[in-house]
Design an enzyme around this catalytic site. Structure first.
Site, PDB file in Angstrom:
ATOM      1  N   LYS A 192     -34.013   2.544-144.200  1.00  0.00           N
ATOM      2  CA  LYS A 192     -34.714   1.802-143.159  1.00  0.00           C
ATOM      3  C   LYS A 192     -36.147   2.328-143.117  1.00  0.00           C
ATOM      4  CE  LYS A 192     -36.141   1.632-139.338  1.00  0.00           C
ATOM      5  NZ  LYS A 192     -37.556   1.370-138.843  1.00  0.00           N
ATOM      6  N   GLU A 266     -36.738  16.146-140.861  1.00  0.00           N
ATOM      7  CA  GLU A 266     -38.055  16.685-141.168  1.00  0.00           C
ATOM      8  C   GLU A 266     -38.981  16.148-140.087  1.00  0.00           C
ATOM      9  OE1 GLU A 266     -41.497  17.369-141.781  1.00  0.00           O
ATOM     10  OE2 GLU A 266     -41.507  15.829-143.347  1.00  0.00           O
ATOM     11  N   CYS A 300     -47.577  15.730-141.542  1.00  0.00           N
ATOM     12  CA  CYS A 300     -46.876  16.634-140.634  1.00  0.00           C
ATOM     13  C   CYS A 300     -47.290  18.078-140.837  1.00  0.00           C
ATOM     14  CB  CYS A 300     -45.364  16.474-140.796  1.00  0.00           C
ATOM     15  SG  CYS A 300     -44.796  16.659-142.494  1.00  0.00           S
ATOM     16  N   GLU A 397     -48.761  17.748-131.373  1.00  0.00           N
ATOM     17  CA  GLU A 397     -49.149  17.165-132.665  1.00  0.00           C
ATOM     18  C   GLU A 397     -49.917  15.870-132.422  1.00  0.00           C
ATOM     19  OE1 GLU A 397     -47.063  16.502-136.961  1.00  0.00           O
ATOM     20  OE2 GLU A 397     -45.980  15.715-135.227  1.00  0.00           O
TER      21      GLU A 397
END
Length: 494
Positions: A192, A266, A300, A397
């Site tokens: 997906k 992750e 990331c 973040e």
């Protein structure tokens, strides 16, 4: 290709509506069962293009059941490993042969530089070859038993049906880190992709058919969060591999735990980039452009907390600010461009909100801090200083081309600041002192530590994080093992 080639491509894109693409379910290229579709958006122009199926719950169920049936029938997992290797090598060859078109599609849906997307597709093909080759190395071990008349050994077997949910920032490479080890070990997979970047994945799915992946072994369903929810909740999904936000990762882990499904997560990062007074500053600034601004900060592992020894802090901030102001942003197709736009409208709103937050918190803007006067989803390369430890720009973040500079006195304080985060994905250490580098490698709580470089990687080395940055590892031998179960075997010889 040169600048004129890319200008011609941009002109063509402006005049066409883009492709109508299909999902892959049970070996067939199909539209959604109710005929609904959605468009992608070019981050550079802000214009919609293409038509992508919007999967229904029925479509997701068909894909999962096809994957389950293929697994139970053994059309892939029972193939000799050498035959799986041969198919995956053909798959890699096809990806490589189509790298230019796939890379251009990735730029159109993602907005990152063509140089990164094109070479990323080539790396994607190499990932396929790497994990395909490892398919022949999956094995258990024998045990010297203390009991006479017994033998025992272990086997590594595929888990079953794997749901791979991939993000928009690096859609193909992060797909490959899940897809290829899952296929190499004999699993069936439903992908997906992000609703912002589905087309490149669908192009790759067509190549999988051509390569000889059996029907049902690889399926791709497209849509937004609702589609992902149907997929992770399906009773026949045995493992979920996810890359994305911590909040979504926590939700996936909860849903998986309720039915004992396996997970690999992750997640995010707020990685420290630690600059000591003896560092090669020019080299560090070069890698900052490549690792933070070239990706528009949408990585990331971006080193967005820059820790600088106080003795060089002021001079370093001036050099970093000049570097940021000189970054050439613009069309990601242009070979001269160093930074493209953010990848989607929601991300533009998120990063812009942090600019407002910085003003409210009173941070010093030493470069950028806003949006340029340009169509598309652009923000300026931005550097802040004078942030307090509880600043949201230090704790959270941002996922944009935004860094905060934080001073430190000595090694001990650098370690304390570096580890003062709920994340633990990556870190950079810049020093000519080899002993100090090794002390920092041991002390910093992060899944990857780079010394005098940043954001380099290979499929042979595991990648993943400590703490809230995730569960498990992708790439390397560890990734292959993550898609297997260990079976212990006992035999009584009588």
């Amino acid at each position: 290709m040169n600048q004129q080639d890319f200008a011609d491509i941009r002109k063509q894109w402006a005049s066409d509506a883009g492709p109508v693409v299909d999902m892959l379910i049970d070996g067939n290229l199909v539209q959604a069962s109710d005929g609904r579709a959605f468009a992608c958006t070019d981050p550079y122009s802000g214009q919609d293009w293409g038509q992508v199926p919007l999967a229904t719950e029925q479509d997701v169920d068909r894909a999962v059941r096809a994957a389950h049936r293929a697994f139970e029938e053994g059309v892939w997992r029972r193939k000799p490993a050498a035959q799986r290797v041969a198919v995956l090598r053909r798959f890699a060859d096809l990806i490589e042969a189509n790298a230019r078109d796939i890379g251009l599609t990735a730029v159109r849906e993602n907005g990152k530089l063509f140089s990164e997307m094109y070479y990323g597709v080539l790396a994607f093909a190499e990932d396929c070859r790497f994990f395909g080759t490892l398919a022949e190395t999956v094995h258990g071990y024998t045990i010297d038993m203390p009991m006479p008349g017994y033998s025992a050994w272990t086997r590594r077997e595929p888990i079953g049906v794997v749901a791979a949910i991939t993000p928009w920032n690096t859609p193909l490479n992060l797909l490959g880190w899940k897809l290829f080890p899952a296929l190499a070990t004999g699993n069936s997979v439903i992908v997906k992709p992000s609703e912002f970047t589905p087309v490149s994945t669908l192009l790759v799915a067509k190549l999988a058919i051509e390569a000889g992946i059996p029907a049902g072994v690889l399926n791709v369903v497209t849509g937004a969060g609702e589609v992902g929810n149907w997929l992770i909740s399906h009773a026949l999904v045995d493992k979920i591999g996810f890359t994305g936000s911590g909040a979504t990762g926590a939700k996936i882990a909860k849903v998986a735990a309720e039915r004992h499904a396996r997970v690999s997560l992750e997640l995010g990062g707020k990685s420290p980039n630690i600059v000591f007074e003896d560092a090669d500053i020019d080299e560090m600034l070069k890698w900052t452009v490549l690792s933070l601004f070239a990706t528009a900060g949408q990585a990331c592992n971006a080193g967005s907390r820059i820790l600088v020894q106080r003795s060089i802090h002021d001079r370093f901030v001036e050099q970093l600010a000049a570097t940021a102001r000189n970054v050439r942003w613009g069309d990601p197709l242009d070979p001269e461009t160093q930074m493209g736009p953010l990848s989607n409208r929601p991300q533009l709103a998120k990063v812009s909100a942090y600019f407002d937050c910085a003003r409210e918190e009173g941070l010093s803007v030493v470069a950028g801090g806003g949006r340029p006067d340009h169509p598309g989803f652009f923000v300026q390369p931005t550097i802040y200083a004078d942030a307090k430890p509880d600043s949201r720009l230090i704790l959270e973040e941002i996922f944009g081309p935004v860094a905060v500079v934080i001073p430190f006195e000595d090694e001990a304080e650098a370690i304390r600041i570096a580890n003062d985060t709920r994340f633990g994905l990556a870190a950079g250490v810049w020093t000519r002192d080899l002993a100090r580098a090794h002390r920092m490698i041991e002390a910093v709580r992060a899944g990857t530590v780079w010394v005098n470089t940043y954001r380099v990687g290979t499929h042979a080395i595991p990648f993943g994080g400590f703490k809230a940055s995730g569960i498990g590892r992708e790439t390397g031998i560890e990734a292959l093992e993550a898609f297997t179960e260990v079976k212990s075997v006992w035999v009584n010889h009588g």
